[in-house]
Design an enzyme around this catalytic site. Sequence first.
Site, PDB file in Angstrom:
ATOM      1  N   GLU A 121      57.460  26.812  55.610  1.00 16.15           N
ATOM      2  CA  GLU A 121      58.256  26.851  56.841  1.00 16.15           C
ATOM      3  C   GLU A 121      57.750  25.825  57.864  1.00 16.15           C
ATOM      4  O   GLU A 121      57.478  26.149  59.025  1.00 16.15           O
ATOM      5  CB  GLU A 121      58.248  28.262  57.440  1.00 16.15           C
ATOM      6  N   GLU A 265      62.119  34.042  50.366  1.00 14.51           N
ATOM      7  CA  GLU A 265      61.526  35.264  50.900  1.00 14.51           C
ATOM      8  C   GLU A 265      62.634  36.139  51.472  1.00 14.51           C
ATOM      9  O   GLU A 265      63.476  35.664  52.236  1.00 14.51           O
ATOM     10  CB  GLU A 265      60.509  34.957  52.014  1.00 14.51           C
TER      11      GLU A 265
END
Length: 480
Positions: A121, A265
């Site tokens: 991220e 995720e």
Amino acid sequence: MARAMFIAWTFCAMLVSANLVHGNDIGVNWGTQASHPLHPSIVVGMLKDNGIKKVKLFDADSWTVSALAGSGIEVMVGIPNNQLKELADSYNKAKHWVKENVTKQMHDGGVDIRYIGVGNEPFLKSYNGSHLKTTFPALKNIQKAIDEAGFGDKIKATIPLNADVYDSPSNKPSDGNFRKDIQDLMVQIVKFLQEKKSPFLVNIYPFLSLYQNTDFPVEFAFIDGATPIQDKNVQYSNVFDANFDTLVWTLKKNGVGDLKIIVGEVGWPTDGNTYGNPKYAKKFYDGFLKKMGNKKGTPLKPGPMEVYLFGLLDEDMKSIEPGDFERHWGIFRYDGQPKFPIDFSGQGHTDKMPIGAKGVIYMESKWCVLKDDVKNMTEVGPEVDFACGNSDCTSLGYGSTCNRLDSRSNVSYAFNMYYQMQDQSVEACNFNGLAEMVKQNASKGSCLFPIQIVSAGERLSLAYGASIAAGLLLSLFTLL
């Protein structure tokens, strides 16, 4: 007799396999930010026992990766953000990384590596652009090194991205596009991914939609059951589908509508927040895994989806800057034992507990608690501050499982968490003479005072621990 035995064996096999993953589309994230990590071989055994055939890692630690050799489990290894700059600046370092972390594992009976996650991220707004100039060059160097090593057809490099890389001003999927501040960069990246036949890897968290917005409709965070919203001719009954299709629209608008999407995720925490509890986690997973089992997909992308659940185990060393729930995403506890029934196959067996870790060794059944004869509670504050700053007291926060303890039990919980994290050292249960060791289970109702496991790994640093305790203690000592 033989026929009867065969029928009995078949029936038993059906019972065992009822909760296993059917198909190859469900994986899990295996994070290791724990003070006492389970031995990798124990975790691999747990994955196999539950029929999980894909796993996503956050680094390429050889101890962990090597344990997956010969397991038949497909693996995504990761490159942490702090390695991006050197891999971006030097192709030779990227080649060396691939040689040490990929090539060495690619042999008969080795590790079935399929993806490399470059960064984690890296474009989060909270990073203030720290990785904007290094992530894409690192991605290109790693993929080039994979290609040169002869693995380009099998192993693809991609970037695990948070869903905040795209947005919609109207909150409708059809208005979605990449964030304006990274628009040009994201277009370059997705064009590269398309060229290399690599997937777009996105993390989507319905829980965070609920956590970050007090006006967010609760049922919309779960799968179905909510009042649908309309977007053109499409109805959305949950935020996962709406978020995913916002990405679909975004990719289409930028000329890569056929780019494969993997959900890196998705999950629900079980503690650390009012909405983070086993009941809500089970509700989310029941609906989500049923959706995966039915291969329903989303309105704009019907069909099977490749997803990695987050996460496998609780991690008591994770930063809690986003919230106390960060240490409680595990479907399994720190010791590999399941928290709630879950059906990884999505076939409706929602009352079956998953298979827990086997061969876990626990420390002695001893707890550290506040002495009964302590009456002056003003002495306790600094000691609890120290204990929580060097362990994990997130279960004491508002809305958490241990939030309703009385003041003395709050203190005992904090003392015990430090004591357990320090491997039950006698010196760790002193607190200026305020604490004592006991052999009677100190747990209170649904609040577990855990016994730590004998870990196979070295404990990680608690350097950031002291800085996170203050906020918790402010609420804790309103009870004293």
